[in-house]
Design an enzyme around this catalytic site. Structure first.
Site, PDB file in Angstrom:
ATOM      1  N   ASP A 161      50.889  69.450   4.817  1.00  0.00           N
ATOM      2  CA  ASP A 161      50.806  70.770   4.167  1.00  0.00           C
ATOM      3  C   ASP A 161      50.976  71.850   5.231  1.00  0.00           C
ATOM      4  O   ASP A 161      51.063  71.557   6.418  1.00  0.00           O
ATOM      5  CB  ASP A 161      49.449  70.917   3.450  1.00  0.00           C
ATOM      6  N   HIS A 171      54.069  61.670   3.694  1.00  0.00           N
ATOM      7  CA  HIS A 171      53.682  62.843   2.902  1.00  0.00           C
ATOM      8  C   HIS A 171      53.729  64.041   3.854  1.00  0.00           C
ATOM      9  O   HIS A 171      52.735  64.412   4.486  1.00  0.00           O
ATOM     10  CB  HIS A 171      52.277  62.631   2.338  1.00  0.00           C
ATOM     11  N   ASP A 187      53.901  53.106   1.868  1.00  0.00           N
ATOM     12  CA  ASP A 187      54.873  54.031   2.482  1.00  0.00           C
ATOM     13  C   ASP A 187      55.575  54.814   1.381  1.00  0.00           C
ATOM     14  O   ASP A 187      56.749  54.598   1.102  1.00  0.00           O
ATOM     15  CB  ASP A 187      55.872  53.239   3.349  1.00  0.00           C
ATOM     16  N   GLU A 243      50.037  60.514   4.783  1.00  0.00           N
ATOM     17  CA  GLU A 243      50.280  61.862   5.283  1.00  0.00           C
ATOM     18  C   GLU A 243      50.347  61.793   6.812  1.00  0.00           C
ATOM     19  O   GLU A 243      50.104  60.726   7.413  1.00  0.00           O
ATOM     20  CB  GLU A 243      49.164  62.824   4.822  1.00  0.00           C
TER      21      GLU A 243
END
Ligand code: G3I
Ligand code: 9MR
Ligand code: ZN
Length: 585
Positions: free
Chosen positions: A220, A514, A558, A567
């Site tokens: 993020d 991620h 994965d 992530e």
């Protein structure tokens, strides 16, 4: 990067690949052969026993047996470090229960350069697999190899002093890919300046503050002080303890430090916990496409104390900036001490991005006091350390070991306290003994026991780092240095699912992290450490639907949606970078 070879089809019958005999006995049992803790799957566990390495041809002139690799099949049960082993390294693979014998085969021509007998069968409680460890330390000719057994072939790997080439730099360079606020020329991952506008101070009456810069935390785009402090400390320690330090570390870390300085409230000295949008954006957006309003979450004591520690530490690395850094550190420290009873950070209403909540701030305060003492020698900080407990830990919630490292390395410049030194030595030793106990019973060379949680790969990196910190700051300990290297092999594919946990490194490395820029571009940024197996499969729906009920070490997928196992973060890379740098790899 690794040469990719594809391996298909059937394995030639191993028994037909005989080599001339000559045996050699290893007096050192492989880690996996060591004693097993009581009560664990006793029926399956064999007593430790010396293993026998059957070595390569005794007469060098004799032509080696040739195996037809083009007609051999890859086995997911033959686990190796998919980057490889340096010429003089201890070399071990982990095999299936039925694989009592194995060969090491050169990829270029199928030459069987070594045959051996594997160790006793052993049930690994983290994966629930019964496995055998195979040692082939004696193979010392450079080349690309596979391990071949009755189950099939391993992924290919290199034997050579260049086996790890490029990895250390990529682990560090990952932080450049995470840069925020500036335009970045990163090939297909290039992006415009992002998140550069002033951010709203939460709860204020429309007050905005410039907090641009720093690294995106993870998959993020939030920027959070607590994990930032861990990351900066890891790479600076890597720089300090490396036999061949990377000059780039100082510039790279400075980018984050500059941002951290902006996160301090000038008036009080308190440090804001984080800056992010109110919620996470879509997974396929590049950073400049996240355009929601930026919000600065309230000051926390853990962020403030971590900041104080990082700035005091940085003051030793950036002499030109020492005054500025120390002033910021002292101001933050005073605020943190005065307000230490404030409750731990929780996301304020309306903000749902990364929380990094931590209701216990004594370890962060301890770290800060240790760094301030290490940099200034002022007795006030020494008294604060003496008055409290010794803490340990290297993860974002538990930072005590950073404090011990600072004291152990630098207190000698002032008046180190013998009592404190002894307590720290014992604390770190106790941690290392616990790590080694798990390591010695883990066939894969890691040390998590059966506890695989969100970010377990950080645990692997941090355990290796603790061992190295002990060995470098207290007493040189060759077993710890070896164990740290063996931990790397787990991350590089020698694990129960033959999964490479560092993007771009190893034939079966993670490909779908991620990570928003990787998802947006459709290709993973290289050199990122993914979170790894997480037994709490309920932490994300994708992990649950794919891995619910699996043994802890296999709860990994994965898949780009699995944020709880796949992530990436800056602070999962940084301990692994530390290990590579400290080992001089
Ligand atoms: O440490 C305990 C362990 O001892 C225990 O056995 C285990 C049992 O479940 O739990 C462990 O705690 C877990 C902790 O991670 C370990 O560090 C918690 O259950 C788990 O919820 C927690 O997850 C954190 C996650 O955010 C959710 O809060 C991760 O540490 C943390 O790395 C992660 O951070 C996120 C940011 O919020 C946002 N950015 C991405 C980043 C990585 O996913
Ligand atoms: O992408 C987010 C990741 O960085 C966080 O670690 C994770 C847990 O806090 O959350 C991810 O965001 C997901 C959100 O929690 C739920 N909706 C889907 C989001 C992923 O696109
Ligand atoms: Zn950004």
């Amino acid at each position: 990067m690794k040469k990719i070879i594809s391996i298909v089809l059937m394995l030639c019958i191993l028994t037909s690949c005989q080599t001339p005999q000559s045996t050699e006995t290893s007096s050192q049992p492989p880690a996996a052969q060591a004693e097993v803790s009581a009560g664990a799957a006793e029926a399956e566990q064999a007593a430790p026993e010396e293993t026998t390495q059957t070595s390569a041809p005794a007469e060098p002139e004799a032509p080696p047996e040739i195996m037809d690799l083009s007609s051999a099949e890859l086995s997911e049960q033959v686990h190796v470090d998919q980057l490889g082993y340096r010429l003089n390294d201890v070399k071990k693979a982990v095999l299936a229960e039925g694989d009592t014998e194995f060969s090491v085969v050169r990829v270029s021509d199928g030459a069987v350069v070594f045959t051996g007998t594997s160790g006793d069968a052993y049930t690994d409680l983290a994966s629930l697999d019964t496995v055998r460890v195979a040692e082939f330390t004696d193979v010392k000719d450079e080349g690309e190899y596979v391990v071949a057994t009755g189950s099939g072939l391993s992924y290919p790997f290199t034997i050579g002093d260049n086996a790890y080439e490029g990895l250390r730099f990529a682990l560090l360079n990952m932080l450049n890919y995470q840069k925020c606020g500036v335009e970045m020329d990163l090939g297909v991952w290039a992006h415009e300046a992002c998140h550069a506008e002033p951010a709203l101070i939460y709860g204020s009456d429309g007050v905005y503050k410039d907090v641009s810069g720093g690294w995106h935390d993870a998959g993020d785009y939030g920027r959070y002080i607590v994990p930032a402090a861990q990351t900066v400390a890891d790479i600076l320690l890597g720089y300090e303890l490396s036999p061949n330090p990377d000059a780039e570390v100082l510039d790279i870390a400075w980018f984050e430090i500059e941002w951290m300085l902006k996160m301090q409230d000038e008036e009080t000295g308190g440090v804001y916990h984080k800056v992010s949008c109110r919620s996470f954006n879509a997974l396929n957006q590049m950073p400049q496409d996240e355009t929601g309003e930026l919000v600065i979450s309230p000051i926390s004591i853990t962020a403030t104390a971590d900041f104080a520690a990082t700035m005091a530490m940085a003051a030793r690395f950036y002499p030109d900036k020492k005054d500025e850094l120390l002033a910021a550190s002292v101001k933050a420290y005073d605020y943190a001490v005065a307000n230490q009873d404030m409750p731990g950070f929780r996301n304020p209403s309306g903000v749902s991005t990364g929380e990094y909540g931590d209701g216990y701030n004594k370890d962060e305060l301890f770290w800060a006091a240790c760094e301030l003492y290490a940099t200034t020698g002022e007795e006030k900080y020494h008294e604060d350390i003496k008055a409290g407990n010794i803490h340990s830990g290297l993860g974002w919630a538990d930072m005590g070991t950073f404090g011990m490292a600072a004291y152990l390395m630098h207190a000698k410049d002032f008046e180190a306290d013998d009592g404190l030194l002894l307590r720290m030595k014992n604390k770190l030793l106790g941690d290392c003994q616990g790590i080694m106990k798990n390591y010695e019973t883990d066939p894969y060379g890691t040390s998590l026991g059966t506890n695989y949680y969100w970010g377990s790969n950080m645990g692997v990196g941090n355990n290796a780092m603790s061992l190295l910190l002990y060995s470098r700051t207290i007493e040189e300990t060759p077993e710890y240095e070896l164990a740290a290297l063996e931990h790397m092999r787990y991350l590089l594919g020698r694990n129960s699912i033959s999964q490479g946990y560092i993007t771009g490194f190893g034939e079966n490395a993670a490909k779908n992290p991620h990570h928003r820029p990787s998802v947006a571009v459709g290709e993973a940024v290289p050199g990122m450490v993914v979170g790894g197996p997480n037994q709490s499969t309920g932490d994300d729906p994708t992990l649950r639907s794919n891995r619910e009920g699996y043994p802890p070490a296999k709860c990994y997928v994965d898949h780009q949606d699995s944020y709880a196992s796949n992530e990436i973060t800056i602070y999962w890379n940084s301990p692994v970078y530390f290990v590579m740098a400290a080992l001089g790899l």
